[in-house]
Motif scaffolding. Structure first.
Motif, PDB file in Angstrom:
ATOM      1  N   TYR A  46       0.837  -1.191   0.000  1.00  0.00           N
ATOM      2  CA  TYR A  46       0.000   0.000   0.000  1.00  0.00           C
ATOM      3  C   TYR A  46       0.878   1.250   0.000  1.00  0.00           C
ATOM      4  CZ  TYR A  46      -3.094  -3.672   1.692  1.00  0.00           C
ATOM      5  OH  TYR A  46      -3.783  -4.847   1.843  1.00  0.00           O
ATOM      6  N   VAL A  47       0.568   2.159  -0.900  1.00  0.00           N
ATOM      7  CA  VAL A  47       1.338   3.393  -1.023  1.00  0.00           C
ATOM      8  C   VAL A  47       0.366   4.559  -1.164  1.00  0.00           C
ATOM      9  CG1 VAL A  47       3.266   2.178  -2.116  1.00  0.00           C
ATOM     10  CG2 VAL A  47       1.508   3.250  -3.552  1.00  0.00           C
ATOM     11  N   PRO A  48       0.816   5.796  -0.922  1.00  0.00           N
ATOM     12  CA  PRO A  48      -0.078   6.942  -1.132  1.00  0.00           C
ATOM     13  C   PRO A  48      -0.595   6.984  -2.571  1.00  0.00           C
ATOM     14  CG  PRO A  48       1.874   7.603   0.097  1.00  0.00           C
ATOM     15  CD  PRO A  48       2.131   6.208  -0.371  1.00  0.00           C
ATOM     16  N   LEU A  49      -1.832   7.409  -2.731  1.00  0.00           N
ATOM     17  CA  LEU A  49      -2.451   7.441  -4.059  1.00  0.00           C
ATOM     18  C   LEU A  49      -1.598   8.217  -5.054  1.00  0.00           C
ATOM     19  CD1 LEU A  49      -4.963   6.789  -5.835  1.00  0.00           C
ATOM     20  CD2 LEU A  49      -5.871   9.017  -5.110  1.00  0.00           C
ATOM     21  N   GLU A  50      -1.077   9.365  -4.619  1.00  0.00           N
ATOM     22  CA  GLU A  50      -0.313  10.202  -5.536  1.00  0.00           C
ATOM     23  C   GLU A  50       1.019   9.565  -5.933  1.00  0.00           C
ATOM     24  OE1 GLU A  50       0.257  11.695  -1.283  1.00  0.00           O
ATOM     25  OE2 GLU A  50      -1.410  11.040  -2.564  1.00  0.00           O
ATOM     26  N   SER A  51       1.464   8.532  -5.220  1.00  0.00           N
ATOM     27  CA  SER A  51       2.727   7.861  -5.521  1.00  0.00           C
ATOM     28  C   SER A  51       2.530   6.553  -6.271  1.00  0.00           C
ATOM     29  CB  SER A  51       3.498   7.577  -4.223  1.00  0.00           C
ATOM     30  OG  SER A  51       3.705   8.744  -3.475  1.00  0.00           O
ATOM     31  N   LEU A  52       1.276   6.203  -6.570  1.00  0.00           N
ATOM     32  CA  LEU A  52       0.981   4.867  -7.071  1.00  0.00           C
ATOM     33  C   LEU A  52       1.766   4.523  -8.336  1.00  0.00           C
ATOM     34  CD1 LEU A  52      -0.883   2.475  -6.302  1.00  0.00           C
ATOM     35  CD2 LEU A  52      -2.527   3.372  -7.951  1.00  0.00           C
ATOM     36  N   ALA A  53       1.736   5.407  -9.326  1.00  0.00           N
ATOM     37  CA  ALA A  53       2.425   5.110 -10.580  1.00  0.00           C
ATOM     38  C   ALA A  53       3.926   4.945 -10.362  1.00  0.00           C
ATOM     39  CB  ALA A  53       2.154   6.208 -11.599  1.00  0.00           C
ATOM     40  N   GLY A  54       4.517   5.791  -9.537  1.00  0.00           N
ATOM     41  CA  GLY A  54       5.954   5.740  -9.302  1.00  0.00           C
ATOM     42  C   GLY A  54       6.405   4.537  -8.500  1.00  0.00           C
ATOM     43  N   GLU A  55       5.455   3.860  -7.850  1.00  0.00           N
ATOM     44  CA  GLU A  55       5.793   2.701  -7.022  1.00  0.00           C
ATOM     45  C   GLU A  55       5.664   1.370  -7.759  1.00  0.00           C
ATOM     46  OE1 GLU A  55       7.004   2.401  -4.044  1.00  0.00           O
ATOM     47  OE2 GLU A  55       6.986   4.490  -3.360  1.00  0.00           O
ATOM     48  N   VAL A  56       5.208   1.395  -8.994  1.00  0.00           N
ATOM     49  CA  VAL A  56       5.149   0.147  -9.769  1.00  0.00           C
ATOM     50  C   VAL A  56       6.577  -0.303 -10.064  1.00  0.00           C
ATOM     51  CG1 VAL A  56       4.279  -0.978 -11.847  1.00  0.00           C
ATOM     52  CG2 VAL A  56       2.973   0.890 -10.816  1.00  0.00           C
ATOM     53  N   ARG A  57       6.852  -1.597  -9.862  1.00  0.00           N
ATOM     54  CA  ARG A  57       8.207  -2.109 -10.048  1.00  0.00           C
ATOM     55  C   ARG A  57       8.137  -3.460 -10.757  1.00  0.00           C
ATOM     56  NH1 ARG A  57       9.288  -2.717  -3.511  1.00  0.00           N
ATOM     57  NH2 ARG A  57       7.894  -4.507  -3.134  1.00  0.00           N
ATOM     58  N   PRO A  58       9.280  -4.004 -11.181  1.00  0.00           N
ATOM     59  CA  PRO A  58       9.251  -5.245 -11.972  1.00  0.00           C
ATOM     60  C   PRO A  58       8.509  -6.389 -11.302  1.00  0.00           C
ATOM     61  CG  PRO A  58      11.411  -4.236 -12.102  1.00  0.00           C
ATOM     62  CD  PRO A  58      10.641  -3.431 -11.095  1.00  0.00           C
ATOM     63  N   GLU A  59       8.536  -6.487  -9.983  1.00  0.00           N
ATOM     64  CA  GLU A  59       7.872  -7.592  -9.302  1.00  0.00           C
ATOM     65  C   GLU A  59       6.382  -7.362  -9.085  1.00  0.00           C
ATOM     66  OE1 GLU A  59      10.522  -5.630  -6.055  1.00  0.00           O
ATOM     67  OE2 GLU A  59      10.415  -5.724  -8.249  1.00  0.00           O
ATOM     68  N   THR A  60       5.863  -6.193  -9.478  1.00  0.00           N
ATOM     69  CA  THR A  60       4.433  -5.909  -9.328  1.00  0.00           C
ATOM     70  C   THR A  60       3.648  -6.688 -10.385  1.00  0.00           C
ATOM     71  OG1 THR A  60       4.939  -3.665  -8.554  1.00  0.00           O
ATOM     72  CG2 THR A  60       2.674  -4.124  -9.242  1.00  0.00           C
ATOM     73  N   ALA A  61       2.724  -7.534  -9.923  1.00  0.00           N
ATOM     74  CA  ALA A  61       1.908  -8.317 -10.846  1.00  0.00           C
ATOM     75  C   ALA A  61       0.617  -7.611 -11.212  1.00  0.00           C
ATOM     76  CB  ALA A  61       1.589  -9.681 -10.232  1.00  0.00           C
ATOM     77  N   LEU A  62       0.075  -6.819 -10.278  1.00  0.00           N
ATOM     78  CA  LEU A  62      -1.217  -6.176 -10.487  1.00  0.00           C
ATOM     79  C   LEU A  62      -1.251  -4.855  -9.737  1.00  0.00           C
ATOM     80  CD1 LEU A  62      -4.243  -6.501 -11.509  1.00  0.00           C
ATOM     81  CD2 LEU A  62      -4.726  -7.365  -9.210  1.00  0.00           C
ATOM     82  N   VAL A  63      -1.794  -3.831 -10.390  1.00  0.00           N
ATOM     83  CA  VAL A  63      -2.076  -2.555  -9.736  1.00  0.00           C
ATOM     84  C   VAL A  63      -3.593  -2.423  -9.646  1.00  0.00           C
ATOM     85  CG1 VAL A  63      -1.748  -0.062  -9.753  1.00  0.00           C
ATOM     86  CG2 VAL A  63      -0.013  -1.551 -10.767  1.00  0.00           C
ATOM     87  N   ALA A  64      -4.114  -2.279  -8.426  1.00  0.00           N
ATOM     88  CA  ALA A  64      -5.552  -2.166  -8.213  1.00  0.00           C
ATOM     89  C   ALA A  64      -5.853  -0.813  -7.583  1.00  0.00           C
ATOM     90  CB  ALA A  64      -6.052  -3.285  -7.313  1.00  0.00           C
ATOM     91  N   VAL A  65      -6.766  -0.058  -8.183  1.00  0.00           N
ATOM     92  CA  VAL A  65      -7.045   1.291  -7.688  1.00  0.00           C
ATOM     93  C   VAL A  65      -8.446   1.710  -8.112  1.00  0.00           C
ATOM     94  CG1 VAL A  65      -6.101   2.436  -9.752  1.00  0.00           C
ATOM     95  CG2 VAL A  65      -6.129   3.662  -7.564  1.00  0.00           C
ATOM     96  N   SER A  66      -9.061   2.575  -7.317  1.00  0.00           N
ATOM     97  CA  SER A  66     -10.327   3.190  -7.691  1.00  0.00           C
ATOM     98  C   SER A  66     -10.066   4.422  -8.541  1.00  0.00           C
ATOM     99  CB  SER A  66     -11.118   3.594  -6.444  1.00  0.00           C
ATOM    100  OG  SER A  66     -11.545   2.469  -5.726  1.00  0.00           O
ATOM    101  N   ALA A  67     -10.879   4.596  -9.569  1.00  0.00           N
ATOM    102  CA  ALA A  67     -10.758   5.802 -10.391  1.00  0.00           C
ATOM    103  C   ALA A  67     -10.988   7.048  -9.544  1.00  0.00           C
ATOM    104  CB  ALA A  67     -11.750   5.750 -11.541  1.00  0.00           C
ATOM    105  N   VAL A  68     -11.968   6.979  -8.648  1.00  0.00           N
ATOM    106  CA  VAL A  68     -12.297   8.069  -7.735  1.00  0.00           C
ATOM    107  C   VAL A  68     -12.355   7.477  -6.335  1.00  0.00           C
ATOM    108  CG1 VAL A  68     -13.993   9.829  -7.098  1.00  0.00           C
ATOM    109  CG2 VAL A  68     -13.627   9.260  -9.515  1.00  0.00           C
ATOM    110  N   GLN A  69     -11.623   8.054  -5.413  1.00  0.00           N
ATOM    111  CA  GLN A  69     -11.577   7.531  -4.066  1.00  0.00           C
ATOM    112  C   GLN A  69     -12.895   7.768  -3.326  1.00  0.00           C
ATOM    113  OE1 GLN A  69      -8.831   5.830  -2.305  1.00  0.00           O
ATOM    114  NE2 GLN A  69      -8.548   5.469  -4.496  1.00  0.00           N
ATOM    115  N   SER A  70     -13.390   6.720  -2.694  1.00  0.00           N
ATOM    116  CA  SER A  70     -14.665   6.801  -1.986  1.00  0.00           C
ATOM    117  C   SER A  70     -14.608   7.772  -0.810  1.00  0.00           C
ATOM    118  CB  SER A  70     -15.063   5.415  -1.487  1.00  0.00           C
ATOM    119  OG  SER A  70     -16.183   5.473  -0.638  1.00  0.00           O
ATOM    120  N   GLY A  71     -13.511   7.789  -0.091  1.00  0.00           N
ATOM    121  CA  GLY A  71     -13.450   8.568   1.136  1.00  0.00           C
ATOM    122  C   GLY A  71     -13.375  10.062   0.936  1.00  0.00           C
ATOM    123  N   ASP A  72     -12.736  10.497  -0.170  1.00  0.00           N
ATOM    124  CA  ASP A  72     -12.506  11.939  -0.314  1.00  0.00           C
ATOM    125  C   ASP A  72     -12.625  12.467  -1.739  1.00  0.00           C
ATOM    126  OD1 ASP A  72     -10.133  11.058  -1.514  1.00  0.00           O
ATOM    127  OD2 ASP A  72      -8.938  11.397   0.294  1.00  0.00           O
ATOM    128  N   GLY A  73     -12.968  11.610  -2.703  1.00  0.00           N
ATOM    129  CA  GLY A  73     -13.229  12.085  -4.055  1.00  0.00           C
ATOM    130  C   GLY A  73     -12.022  12.326  -4.929  1.00  0.00           C
TER     131      GLY A  73
END
Length: 349
Positions: free
Chosen positions: A118-145
């Motif tokens: 788990y990483v901050p939403l704004e860092s998600l793209a930068g945290e993808v690495r070779p061992e990452t098999a799947l990136v799962a994310v909401s288009a719009v965050q439920s808690g704060d939009g």
């Protein structure tokens, strides 16, 4: 700015709570009532119509820009995500945003043999690495939009050979979505798709379909439904329908009508309407000395520290929610500037 709902919607309150549950259009209510009456008297020939299910499937497909053959129907996002989670190889890293909605993350967490990170939403793209098999994310965050940087996430996943799972539950119906740009998308129907609870949609690219094991396949998953009612299903549907769950016909008779309303109005038109309302609300909040969570372009407005005002709003007939410590409002096609101004008046005391 008047609402876009016309006579299809009849809110009895200042309803700013679509992120929790959308209002049903009049024709959807009538469709559910008609089928319920048939089921109560035996006037029909069964539990419901597969034609309505397929009409809802096709309508959703058009709304998110994919062929109907890439859409499976079901009853909840959690079940769709569970299907995907069950097919991820043991030891795989699944990258997700901190504070992500539970239905998106829990099916991966409970596996026990995966590596959720788990990483901050704004860092998600930068945290993808070779061992990452799947990136799962909401288009719009439920808690704060907040809206994810989806182009950056897609590019990073492609660069590292990771699959992508996008939850469109808080987006589809107001935010233009290109579901075909992701390996999988999941969408609950009862929020911005203004459909009954018990409707949800899974999209799967043709290539990604081969990676999923249809663990809950039943007779509705067969290529020929009526030839698949007894014994093991001999031939699964060639399309994403192989991932269909047993159908809640009452919900889908309503969804057929709900999605038709959204198509008639048009997502682009709804997007323009609701973002203008949200911007008006943000500006009004600022004038009252409140600072919403930064979520440019989102119809969901969340304000930290105002949760204690929720009872005042409810008492005044203004429906909002409290999520993740934020007072949360969400605007949809049945809202108007009068709704915005009413909420601001109540908040101003």
């Amino acid at each position: 700015m008047n609402s876009l709902g016309g006579s299809e919607f009849e809110p009895a309150t200042t309803y700013l709570n679509t992120s929790t549950c959308g209002l049903l259009p009049r024709r959807a209510v009538e469709a559910v009532q008609a089928l319920a009456a048939e089921n109560g008297t035996g006037a029909g020939d069964g539990g419901g119509s597969f034609d309505s299910v397929d009409a809802a499937r096709a309508s959703f497909a058009r709304l998110v820009g994919v062929p109907a053959g890439r859409v499976a129907v079901g009853g909840s996002v959690a079940v769709h995500v569970g299907l995907i989670a069950a097919s991820v190889p043991p030891g795989s890293e699944v990258l997700m945003a901190e504070g992500e909605f539970s239905s998106v993350v829990t099916p991966f967490a409970v596996r026990g043999d995966l590596k959720p990170r788990y990483v901050p939403l704004e860092s998600l793209a930068g945290e993808v690495r070779p061992e990452t098999a799947l990136v799962a994310v909401s288009a719009v965050q439920s808690g704060d939009g907040r809206i994810a940087d989806l182009p950056a996430v897609r590019a990073a996943a492609a660069a590292h050979g990771a699959r992508t799972l996008l939850d469109c539950t808080q987006a589809a119906g107001w935010l233009p979505v290109d579901a075909g740009a992701y390996d999988y998308t999941v969408t609950g129907g009862y929020k911005f798709l203004v459909s009954p609870r018990g409707t949800s949609f899974l999209t799967v690219t043709e290539e990604a379909q081969e990676s999923l094991v249809p663990i809950h396949a039943g007779w509705v998953s067969g290529e020929s439904i009526w030839a698949s009612t007894y014994g093991p299903v001999e031939q699964l549907a060639h399309s994403a329908r192989r991932f269909d769950e047993p159908t809640a016909f009452l919900a889908y008779h309503g969804a057929e009508q709900s999605l038709a309303v959204l198509e008639e109005v048009g997502v682009e038109r709804i997007h323009t309407h609701v973002t203008a309302l949200a911007d008006r609300f943000r500006a009004g909040l600022a004038s009252l000395g409140h600072e919403p969570v930064a979520a440019p372009g989102s119809t969901v407005v969340a304000v930290p520290g105002l949760g204690d005002l929720h009872p005042r709003l409810v008492a005044a007939g203004v429906k909002v929610a409290v999520r993740a410590g934020n007072l949360r409002a969400a605007f949809h096609l049945y809202n108007s500037t009068a709704d915005v101004d009413r909420a601001l008046d109540v908040l101003a005391g």
